[in-house]
Motif scaffolding. Structure first.
Motif, PDB file in Angstrom:
ATOM      1  N   PHE A   1       0.826  -1.215   0.000  1.00 49.75           N
ATOM      2  CA  PHE A   1       0.000   0.000   0.000  1.00 49.75           C
ATOM      3  C   PHE A   1       0.861   1.266   0.000  1.00 49.75           C
ATOM      4  N   ILE A   2       1.969   1.256  -0.738  1.00 53.41           N
ATOM      5  CA  ILE A   2       2.897   2.387  -0.708  1.00 53.41           C
ATOM      6  C   ILE A   2       2.552   3.381  -1.810  1.00 53.41           C
ATOM      7  N   THR A   3       2.048   4.530  -1.414  1.00 52.59           N
ATOM      8  CA  THR A   3       1.709   5.593  -2.356  1.00 52.59           C
ATOM      9  C   THR A   3       2.979   6.138  -2.997  1.00 52.59           C
ATOM     10  N   ASN A   4       2.935   6.293  -4.316  1.00 48.32           N
ATOM     11  CA  ASN A   4       4.082   6.778  -5.097  1.00 48.32           C
ATOM     12  C   ASN A   4       5.212   5.753  -5.186  1.00 48.32           C
ATOM     13  N   GLY A   5       4.999   4.556  -4.635  1.00 46.18           N
ATOM     14  CA  GLY A   5       6.094   3.587  -4.562  1.00 46.18           C
ATOM     15  C   GLY A   5       6.686   3.211  -5.907  1.00 46.18           C
TER      16      GLY A   5
END
Length: 385
Positions: free
Chosen positions: A155-159
């Motif tokens: 769930f890593i935003t911008n990952g």
């Protein structure tokens, strides 16, 4: 304490509001439908200097402060919450560096982050642990002048699009939770660092949300922020300073839905008059307006208090921690409630994708979940009382 908007903040608000209406709003529905990360929006943020709003001037930022960041995220999120998240999440990913980096690390990373040339992400959550930090399993083992990272973040935003990721990892599982972790700056292209599954989400659909995998990923020791064992402290302070950004996103969603519902209620007629003149709708809009403005005042006061603090690892008072969590929790709850009511005001049209309140309602839900669930915020608030 003064938290009325200054002339500079009003100019910024007007500029971003105009930019949002003219450049961001027209394609918001299509971006949501396509669910593909939009680099044109990134370039728009870069061209207008919005990535460096809360970065120190010494490293290429505008040094405008946390309230200016909140104003920016709010105005963008009124028309497209995923676009507001571009700025809010960039702040989140950069905060560990702002809080804990030494001068060499600051000079190395911050100028390109302030300009938006490089994008940042923050990797904390794992498949088995989100709120329960003690269950985090990503490991960092010292090996000479490097650390070897192994584990998975999700769930890593911008990952998948970030140039640098600030990663929370356990360094000594035998020590107590608050003494056994560190935060590392992992750069794009580092061997052993790969992007895994891309999430298909209910809301903020074109925002990049992915799984990150670390398999014997060798990170130079010079990329560790602070000292070994500082990780928990860095992470907690990061979240204290970043929650107002998510609160601003939630506030923007609520404000955008309210504005649309009011405009619709003035135009839509029923039983011979505009539906806003019917008490059932008028009172509903009045409640929506009151809750949105109350949330705004809480957030703006929080930002005004927090931007007076140095961005370092010095102790933050329980009152500041409480205000940060209150603003995130209240704004998230208000966003969910207001957008649901906005759909109701539009009736059947509110349920149709052609009208933006349907998207806003879907977007609002995540603001009650990420950056610490609103249940966790209530726990934090209670502990500071």
């Amino acid at each position: 304490m003064q938290y009325d908007l200054t002339e500079e903040q009003i100019l910024l608000q007007n500029m971003v509001r105009r930019l949002a209406k003219e450049k961001v709003a027209p394609g918001a529905g299509k971006r949501d439908e396509d669910a593909e990360f939009d680099w044109e929006m990134v370039e728009l943020m870069r061209e207008n200097g919005l990535y460096g709003i809360d970065f120190p001037e010494a490293y290429g930022g505008s040094g405008a402060g946390l309230l200016a960041l909140a104003i920016t995220v709010e105005e963008l999120s009124k028309v497209d919450a995923a676009c507001g998240l571009l700025v809010a999440d960039h702040e989140l990913g950069s905060l560990p560096i702002l809080l804990a980096a030494n001068e060499e690390q600051r000079k190395r990373f911050l100028p390109q982050l302030a300009s938006g040339e490089h994008l940042a992400a923050f990797a904390l959550t794992e498949p088995a642990a989100g709120s329960d930090v003690a269950r985090l399993r990503c490991r960092a083992k010292k090996d000479g002048d490097s650390y070897i990272l192994n584990g998975t973040k999700n769930f890593i935003t911008n990952g998948g699009v970030a140039d640098i990721v600030t990663v929370y990892a356990v360094t000594d599982p035998e020590k107590p939770t608050h003494k056994n972790a560190a935060v590392f700056v992992v750069e794009k292209g580092t061997p052993g660092f790969t992007v895994g599954k891309k999430e298909n989400k209910m809301g903020i659909r074109w925002s990049d949300t992915v799984e990150l995998v670390f398999e014997d990923c060798r990170v130079p020791a010079e990329n560790m922020l602070g000292q070994e064992g500082d990780g928990f402290h860095v992470m907690m302070k990061t979240l204290d300073f970043s929650r107002p950004g998510v609160a601003a996103q939630a506030l923007g969603i609520a404000a955008g839905a309210l504005e649309y519902a009011i405009a619709y209620a003035k135009e839509r007629e029923s039983f011979g008059k505009a539906i806003i003149e019917h008490q059932g709708i008028g009172f509903k809009l009045a409640d929506m307006a009151m809750r949105t403005e109350a949330a705004r005042q809480l957030l703006y006061k929080t930002c005004a208090m927090m931007q007076q603090l140095p961005k370092d690892l010095s102790r933050i008072s329980p009152e500041i921690i409480r205000m940060s969590s209150m603003s995130k929790c209240v704004c998230g709850d208000v966003a969910m409630w207001v957008t649901t009511e906005a759909v109701q005001v539009l009736g059947g049209y509110g349920y149709i994708k052609e009208y933006p309140v349907e998207r806003m309602m879907r977007d609002a839900k995540i603001t009650q979940i990420y950056e610490g669930t609103n249940e966790i915020q209530r726990m934090v608030i209670a502990k500071t009382l």
